[in-house]
Design a protein around this motif. Sequence first.
Motif: not given
Length: 189
Positions: A51, A53, A56, A58, A61, A70
């Motif tokens: 992923v 993102a 880091l 929630r 992501v 992704c």
Amino acid sequence: EDKGLSVQEILETGARLGFIASSDNHHGCPDLSTVPSRFVNMHYPGGVAAVLAKELTREAVYSALKNRKCYATTGERIILEFKINQGVMGDEIVIPAGKNRRIKVKVIGTDALRCVEILKNNQVIVRHEVQGIREELAWIDVRAERECDFYYVRVRQYNGAMAWSSPIWVTDRKDCLLSSKNTLSKPPA
């Protein structure tokens, strides 16, 4: 024969989806298939979803997954970057008719790389044989084949491990862009 079960068939329907991989068990062991496995013909330990993102958390992501930032591997921690002009994997972009589609791929394998393939509308348009663990590839596509073409990258290592980028969709008309059909708006609690 069953139809519509492969990601390639689903992409052909016009669906916009990102690629992830995971192990298929209920033991809560990411990247580890059940041993011994009833799937004796499978040599992969369990897939991994990479992923991209911004941070880091929630939320970051979840946002990256929703926006198809992704890619999938068969379990190895292969590093994969894929861009077309200003777009990165998962994007839908407009490139005016007659303008080149500049494709860039960077791969860092976990073992010797065998080949890097660029696919357009599910057909291999570039197959680049590789020597070593790292590779950068630049290629220019000069023509559209459809109202909206999709491109993705497939990586193969000599040890059998593979990785697939999420697609990038390219059109020359803004009215051909589709918004994500994902209706989830926030991460699950």
